[in-house]
Motif scaffolding. Structure first.
Motif, PDB file in Angstrom:
ATOM      1  N   LEU A  53      -8.906 -20.101  26.030  1.00 59.36           N
ATOM      2  CA  LEU A  53      -9.027 -19.809  27.451  1.00 59.36           C
ATOM      3  C   LEU A  53     -10.149 -18.790  27.614  1.00 59.36           C
ATOM      4  CD1 LEU A  53      -7.995 -19.581  30.456  1.00 59.36           C
ATOM      5  CD2 LEU A  53      -6.599 -17.694  29.628  1.00 59.36           C
ATOM      6  N   THR A  54     -11.107 -19.079  28.493  1.00 59.89           N
ATOM      7  CA  THR A  54     -12.182 -18.146  28.814  1.00 59.89           C
ATOM      8  C   THR A  54     -12.048 -17.785  30.277  1.00 59.89           C
ATOM      9  OG1 THR A  54     -13.637 -19.175  27.183  1.00 59.89           O
ATOM     10  CG2 THR A  54     -14.678 -17.780  28.852  1.00 59.89           C
ATOM     11  N   GLY A  55     -11.981 -16.497  30.555  1.00 58.17           N
ATOM     12  CA  GLY A  55     -11.838 -16.047  31.932  1.00 58.17           C
ATOM     13  C   GLY A  55     -12.898 -15.034  32.291  1.00 58.17           C
ATOM     14  N   THR A  56     -13.279 -15.040  33.560  1.00 56.91           N
ATOM     15  CA  THR A  56     -14.191 -14.031  34.094  1.00 56.91           C
ATOM     16  C   THR A  56     -13.557 -13.481  35.361  1.00 56.91           C
ATOM     17  OG1 THR A  56     -15.424 -15.697  35.332  1.00 56.91           O
ATOM     18  CG2 THR A  56     -16.263 -15.127  33.139  1.00 56.91           C
ATOM     19  N   GLY A  57     -14.068 -12.344  35.807  1.00 59.46           N
ATOM     20  CA  GLY A  57     -13.504 -11.751  37.010  1.00 59.46           C
ATOM     21  C   GLY A  57     -12.189 -11.057  36.713  1.00 59.46           C
ATOM     22  N   PRO A  58     -11.381 -10.825  37.747  1.00 58.54           N
ATOM     23  CA  PRO A  58     -10.129 -10.081  37.556  1.00 58.54           C
ATOM     24  C   PRO A  58      -8.991 -10.965  37.036  1.00 58.54           C
ATOM     25  CG  PRO A  58     -10.451 -10.547  39.889  1.00 58.54           C
ATOM     26  CD  PRO A  58     -11.667 -11.074  39.164  1.00 58.54           C
ATOM     27  N   TRP A  59      -8.355 -10.520  35.970  1.00 56.57           N
ATOM     28  CA  TRP A  59      -7.223 -11.211  35.362  1.00 56.57           C
ATOM     29  C   TRP A  59      -6.107 -10.216  35.108  1.00 56.57           C
ATOM     30  CZ3 TRP A  59      -6.400 -16.208  33.147  1.00 56.57           C
ATOM     31  CH2 TRP A  59      -7.402 -17.126  33.470  1.00 56.57           C
ATOM     32  N   LEU A  60      -4.884 -10.709  35.124  1.00 56.27           N
ATOM     33  CA  LEU A  60      -3.705  -9.921  34.772  1.00 56.27           C
ATOM     34  C   LEU A  60      -3.135 -10.467  33.479  1.00 56.27           C
ATOM     35  CD1 LEU A  60      -1.401  -7.871  35.498  1.00 56.27           C
ATOM     36  CD2 LEU A  60      -0.251  -9.803  36.618  1.00 56.27           C
ATOM     37  N   PHE A  61      -2.802  -9.572  32.573  1.00 55.92           N
ATOM     38  CA  PHE A  61      -2.168  -9.958  31.315  1.00 55.92           C
ATOM     39  C   PHE A  61      -0.818  -9.273  31.232  1.00 55.92           C
ATOM     40  CE2 PHE A  61      -6.691 -10.347  30.706  1.00 55.92           C
ATOM     41  CZ  PHE A  61      -6.767 -11.650  30.233  1.00 55.92           C
ATOM     42  N   PHE A  62       0.226 -10.061  31.027  1.00 56.84           N
ATOM     43  CA  PHE A  62       1.554  -9.479  30.881  1.00 56.84           C
ATOM     44  C   PHE A  62       2.348 -10.289  29.877  1.00 56.84           C
ATOM     45  CE2 PHE A  62       1.677 -12.440  34.394  1.00 56.84           C
ATOM     46  CZ  PHE A  62       2.879 -13.122  34.269  1.00 56.84           C
ATOM     47  N   GLY A  63       3.066  -9.559  29.055  1.00 55.55           N
ATOM     48  CA  GLY A  63       3.911 -10.203  28.065  1.00 55.55           C
ATOM     49  C   GLY A  63       4.758  -9.167  27.360  1.00 55.55           C
ATOM     50  N   GLU A  64       5.915  -9.601  26.908  1.00 57.08           N
ATOM     51  CA  GLU A  64       6.792  -8.707  26.151  1.00 57.08           C
ATOM     52  C   GLU A  64       6.251  -8.552  24.736  1.00 57.08           C
ATOM     53  OE1 GLU A  64      10.653 -10.531  26.766  1.00 57.08           O
ATOM     54  OE2 GLU A  64      10.935  -9.330  28.582  1.00 57.08           O
ATOM     55  N   ALA A  65       6.830  -7.647  23.969  1.00 59.32           N
ATOM     56  CA  ALA A  65       6.390  -7.386  22.594  1.00 59.32           C
ATOM     57  C   ALA A  65       6.289  -8.705  21.824  1.00 59.32           C
ATOM     58  CB  ALA A  65       7.355  -6.435  21.907  1.00 59.32           C
ATOM     59  N   GLY A  66       5.159  -8.900  21.142  1.00 60.89           N
ATOM     60  CA  GLY A  66       4.937 -10.089  20.334  1.00 60.89           C
ATOM     61  C   GLY A  66       4.313 -11.252  21.074  1.00 60.89           C
ATOM     62  N   PHE A  67       4.217 -11.177  22.404  1.00 56.72           N
ATOM     63  CA  PHE A  67       3.682 -12.301  23.171  1.00 56.72           C
ATOM     64  C   PHE A  67       2.208 -12.552  22.869  1.00 56.72           C
ATOM     65  CE2 PHE A  67       1.808 -14.372  26.862  1.00 56.72           C
ATOM     66  CZ  PHE A  67       2.672 -15.441  27.034  1.00 56.72           C
ATOM     67  N   PHE A  68       1.423 -11.491  22.704  1.00 51.42           N
ATOM     68  CA  PHE A  68      -0.011 -11.634  22.452  1.00 51.42           C
ATOM     69  C   PHE A  68      -0.313 -11.604  20.959  1.00 51.42           C
ATOM     70  CE2 PHE A  68      -0.005 -10.319  26.897  1.00 51.42           C
ATOM     71  CZ  PHE A  68      -0.821 -11.300  27.435  1.00 51.42           C
ATOM     72  N   GLY A  69       0.519 -12.211  20.172  1.00 50.44           N
ATOM     73  CA  GLY A  69       0.338 -12.281  18.726  1.00 50.44           C
ATOM     74  C   GLY A  69       1.409 -11.482  18.017  1.00 50.44           C
ATOM     75  N   PRO A  70       1.664 -11.837  16.778  1.00 56.31           N
ATOM     76  CA  PRO A  70       2.704 -11.155  15.996  1.00 56.31           C
ATOM     77  C   PRO A  70       2.473  -9.647  15.939  1.00 56.31           C
ATOM     78  CG  PRO A  70       1.890 -13.091  14.843  1.00 56.31           C
ATOM     79  CD  PRO A  70       0.992 -12.891  16.028  1.00 56.31           C
ATOM     80  N   GLY A  71       3.519  -8.892  16.237  1.00 52.64           N
ATOM     81  CA  GLY A  71       3.449  -7.433  16.165  1.00 52.64           C
ATOM     82  C   GLY A  71       2.780  -6.757  17.348  1.00 52.64           C
ATOM     83  N   SER A  72       2.320  -7.531  18.343  1.00 50.85           N
ATOM     84  CA  SER A  72       1.652  -6.896  19.485  1.00 50.85           C
ATOM     85  C   SER A  72       2.679  -6.192  20.371  1.00 50.85           C
ATOM     86  CB  SER A  72       0.878  -7.936  20.299  1.00 50.85           C
ATOM     87  OG  SER A  72       1.753  -8.885  20.874  1.00 50.85           O
ATOM     88  N   PRO A  73       2.289  -5.054  20.962  1.00 51.04           N
ATOM     89  CA  PRO A  73       3.207  -4.321  21.839  1.00 51.04           C
ATOM     90  C   PRO A  73       3.326  -5.036  23.192  1.00 51.04           C
ATOM     91  CG  PRO A  73       1.065  -3.282  21.860  1.00 51.04           C
ATOM     92  CD  PRO A  73       0.995  -4.396  20.842  1.00 51.04           C
ATOM     93  N   PRO A  74       4.275  -4.617  24.033  1.00 54.12           N
ATOM     94  CA  PRO A  74       4.311  -5.172  25.389  1.00 54.12           C
ATOM     95  C   PRO A  74       2.987  -4.874  26.086  1.00 54.12           C
ATOM     96  CG  PRO A  74       6.033  -3.509  25.092  1.00 54.12           C
ATOM     97  CD  PRO A  74       5.275  -3.593  23.828  1.00 54.12           C
TER      98      PRO A  74
END
Length: 159
Positions: free
Chosen positions: A103-124
């Motif tokens: 996914l390639t995005g430009t402009g304003p984006w929101l990222f939200f996810g619980e712990a581990g959502f953005f890859g193993p071991g990633s924080p919320p």
């Protein structure tokens, strides 16, 4: 804009692509981009509600398999412990190449996810990025983030 809602939009776009008649292979198909409410522990100390206040997003599916997200998307983020709310415009836009893995995005984006959502071991995560982002859709991890990023948890935690 990524998170459960984006994953739902990607799944809906992929499903719609399966039902495109061959006769229309050269014409892109445009469908609404769903953005359902989401609630989760996107900040370490409290749960957050993500609610769309303007949801005029569109997903365009091209015959090549490439996907483009456009349109107006505005949300409110609410700290469910204190009811503190902030409003954001997260209209993007963004694309997914025909291979379907980035996914390639430009402009304003929101990222939200619980712990581990953005890859193993990633924080919320609860943040915005204005600039350019690339996300590996096979595991949800960031490939690159260029531009201005803001961690929204301190803003929602403030009294």
């Amino acid at each position: 804009m990524i998170g459960k809602a984006l994953m739902a939009a990607v799944a809906a776009a992929a499903a719609a692509a399966l039902f495109i008649p061959t006769a229309f292979a050269d014409k892109p198909v445009i469908v609404p981009s769903p953005f359902p409410d989401a609630t989760g522990r996107y900040c370490e100390d409290f749960d957050v509600l993500v609610h769309a206040t303007t949801n005029n997003g569109r997903t365009t599916i091209f015959s090549s398999g490439a996907i483009m997200f456009t349109g107006s998307l505005k949300v409110e983020l609410t700290n469910l412990d204190s009811d503190k709310t902030i409003a954001l415009n997260i209209s993007g836009p963004g694309t997914i190449a025909a291979a379907g893995d980035v996914l390639t995005g430009t402009g304003p984006w929101l990222f939200f996810g619980e712990a581990g959502f953005f890859g193993p071991g990633s924080p919320p995560e609860l943040s915005t990025n204005s600039g350019r982002i690339e996300v590996d859709l096979t595991d949800g991890s960031f490939i690159s983030r260029i531009g201005h990023s803001v961690d929204l948890c301190p803003l929602l935690a403030a009294t």
